[in-house]
Design an enzyme around this catalytic site. Structure first.
Site, mmCIF file in Angstrom:
data_model
loop_
_atom_site.group_PDB
_atom_site.id
_atom_site.type_symbol
_atom_site.label_atom_id
_atom_site.label_comp_id
_atom_site.label_asym_id
_atom_site.label_seq_id
_atom_site.Cartn_x
_atom_site.Cartn_y
_atom_site.Cartn_z
ATOM 1 N N ASP A 14 0.860 -1.041 0.068
ATOM 2 C CA ASP A 14 -0.012 -0.069 -0.236
ATOM 3 C C ASP A 14 0.899 1.208 0.069
ATOM 4 O OD1 ASP A 14 -2.497 1.514 0.212
ATOM 5 O OD2 ASP A 14 -1.942 1.866 2.256
ATOM 6 N N SER A 15 0.092 2.428 -0.432
ATOM 7 C CA SER A 15 1.197 3.618 -0.366
ATOM 8 C C SER A 15 1.337 4.113 0.807
ATOM 9 C CB SER A 15 0.317 4.657 -0.945
ATOM 10 O OG SER A 15 -1.060 4.693 -0.483
ATOM 11 N N TYR A 46 -0.601 8.460 -2.562
ATOM 12 C CA TYR A 46 -0.449 8.617 -3.794
ATOM 13 C C TYR A 46 -1.804 9.205 -4.736
ATOM 14 C CZ TYR A 46 2.964 4.601 -3.810
ATOM 15 O OH TYR A 46 4.161 4.118 -3.633
ATOM 16 N N GLY A 47 -2.822 9.081 -3.724
ATOM 17 C CA GLY A 47 -4.117 9.593 -4.513
ATOM 18 C C GLY A 47 -3.886 10.651 -5.272
ATOM 19 N N CYS A 77 -3.886 -1.137 -2.372
ATOM 20 C CA CYS A 77 -4.234 0.162 -2.411
ATOM 21 C C CYS A 77 -4.906 0.398 -3.755
ATOM 22 C CB CYS A 77 -2.920 1.112 -2.621
ATOM 23 S SG CYS A 77 -2.925 2.743 -2.963
ATOM 24 N N GLU A 162 -5.455 9.851 8.887
ATOM 25 C CA GLU A 162 -4.145 9.565 9.163
ATOM 26 C C GLU A 162 -3.772 10.456 10.279
ATOM 27 O OE1 GLU A 162 -1.078 9.070 6.588
ATOM 28 O OE2 GLU A 162 -2.362 7.299 5.734
ATOM 29 N N CYS A 196 -11.505 3.161 -1.157
ATOM 30 C CA CYS A 196 -9.993 3.479 -0.589
ATOM 31 C C CYS A 196 -10.016 2.638 0.465
ATOM 32 C CB CYS A 196 -10.435 5.018 -0.384
ATOM 33 S SG CYS A 196 -8.751 5.700 0.323
ATOM 34 N N THR A 197 -8.604 2.315 0.771
ATOM 35 C CA THR A 197 -8.441 1.577 2.006
ATOM 36 C C THR A 197 -8.644 2.254 3.484
ATOM 37 O OG1 THR A 197 -6.211 2.509 1.646
ATOM 38 C CG2 THR A 197 -6.512 0.174 0.751
ATOM 39 N N HIS A 198 -8.623 3.431 3.413
ATOM 40 C CA HIS A 198 -8.925 4.211 4.703
ATOM 41 C C HIS A 198 -10.345 4.329 5.128
ATOM 42 C CE1 HIS A 198 -4.599 5.292 3.989
ATOM 43 N NE2 HIS A 198 -4.695 6.146 5.203
HETATM 44 N N1 DGL Z 1 -4.323 3.519 -0.068
HETATM 45 C C1 DGL Z 1 -4.942 4.544 -0.843
HETATM 46 C C2 DGL Z 1 -5.948 4.270 -1.693
HETATM 47 O O1 DGL Z 1 -6.670 3.095 -1.263
HETATM 48 C C3 DGL Z 1 -5.190 5.837 -0.208
HETATM 49 C C4 DGL Z 1 -4.035 6.679 0.405
HETATM 50 C C5 DGL Z 1 -3.218 7.320 -0.812
HETATM 51 O O2 DGL Z 1 -3.785 8.360 -1.452
HETATM 52 O O3 DGL Z 1 -2.215 6.921 -1.010
HETATM 53 O O4 DGL Z 1 -6.467 4.457 -2.770
#
Ligand code: DGL
Length: 278
Positions: A14-15, A46-47, A77, A162, A196-198
């Site tokens: 993941d990022s 990374y978004g 991710c 975060e 999105c993972t978060h």
């Molecule tokens: N892990 C990213 C996703 O699922 C979210 C965090 C990021 O933007 O890096 O899109």
């Protein structure tokens, strides 16, 4: 390239921290395997990054996980799955080792959505990069051409998690805003994908503002189910996944910081090592 043929852990990339929600879902269902988690925290998020950059960073991470013994890597991710998965599968894997595999999180979610929506109108809440890539629309259209997909970028949701603000009163404004936007875009939506993972960490607030009759779909359990089915269909790959029930964690940032943040996602302490990706 000479990569080890000895069984190794399943890699989860993941990022940053978000993929921990995916790893958590996978470990609940498949606790017997070993896992190696890599968070590119030094270069997250990374978004908002371009296709080229997300591809290059993801490519470096996947190659490192292969070099560290993984035969199978899950891109935990959404942004990396949307922007890098296809090119890695088509361009890099044949060069590195055609027997290794990389899987993403978008396809498993697209697969189950057909069974979940009745109105055939769904919304996808995700980072700007994932929405712009149109990956969810494309995957869902391929599998369920009758489903109407509306994407809504939620750029503030990742920082809220975060910075540990997911439960704060300030979070209400941003959560409500994106849900309202999705329902305004298409009032017939009956299913919202958390792409999105978060986002599962914002679940109490999401449920608070979700209109009656609309269901919300977090990904973790579907990705886990899909991985289980994949391993059943591919016994040769399954034999290359070592079984010790362990999980190790790698970060490109400060390990102490990762440990603190990981507690928010996993609710248990973890051991973390630092690596550098180039
Ligand atoms: N892990 C990213 C996703 O699922 C979210 C965090 C990021 O933007 O890096 O899109």
């Amino acid at each position: 390239m000479k990569l080890s043929q000895v069984p190794g852990p399943i890699g989860v990339f993941d990022s940053g921290y978000g993929g921990l929600t995916i790893l958590h879902g996978i470990r609940q269902l498949l606790p017997e395997y070993d896992y190696l988690y890599l968070g590119d925290n030094a270069r997250a998020p990374y978004g908002p990054r371009s296709f080229e950059v997300v591809y290059e960073f993801t490519r470096q991470a996947v190659l490192r996980l292969f070099e560290m013994g993984c035969h199978l890597v899950i891109l935990g991710c959404n942004t990396a799955s949307a922007k890098a998965l296809r090119t890695i599968q088509q361009v890099d894997l044949p060069k590195w080792d055609p027997d290794r595999r990389v899987l993403g999180v978008i396809r498993p979610t697209a697969e189950v959505i057909g069974e979940l929506t009745k109105s055939r109108h769904i919304g996808v809440l995700a980072t700007e990069g994932t929405i712009k890539s149109e990956s969810y629309n494309l995957e869902i259209q391929k599998l369920h051409p009758d489903i109407q997909v509306s994407g809504v970028p939620c750029p503030f949701w990742v920082p809220l998690v975060e910075y540990n603000e997911a439960d704060s009163p300030g979070a209400d404004y941003f959560v409500k805003k994106c849900i309202d936007q999705a329902m305004h875009q298409d009032p017939l939506i009956d299913t919202l994908i958390l792409g999105c993972t978060h986002y599962p960490l914002l679940m109490p607030k999401i449920l608070k503002y979700l209109p009656a009759g609309v269901r919300v779909v977090p990904q973790g359990e579907y990705v886990a189910e899909s991985l289980k089915a994949y391993l059943q269909r591919h016994p040769q790959m399954e034999q290359h996944c070592s079984k010790g029930g362990t999980a190790h964690y790698l970060t490109t940032e400060n390990p102490e910081k990762f440990k603190d943040q990981a507690l928010i996602f996993l609710h248990e302490p973890v051991e973390v090592d630092k690596i550098t990706l180039v």
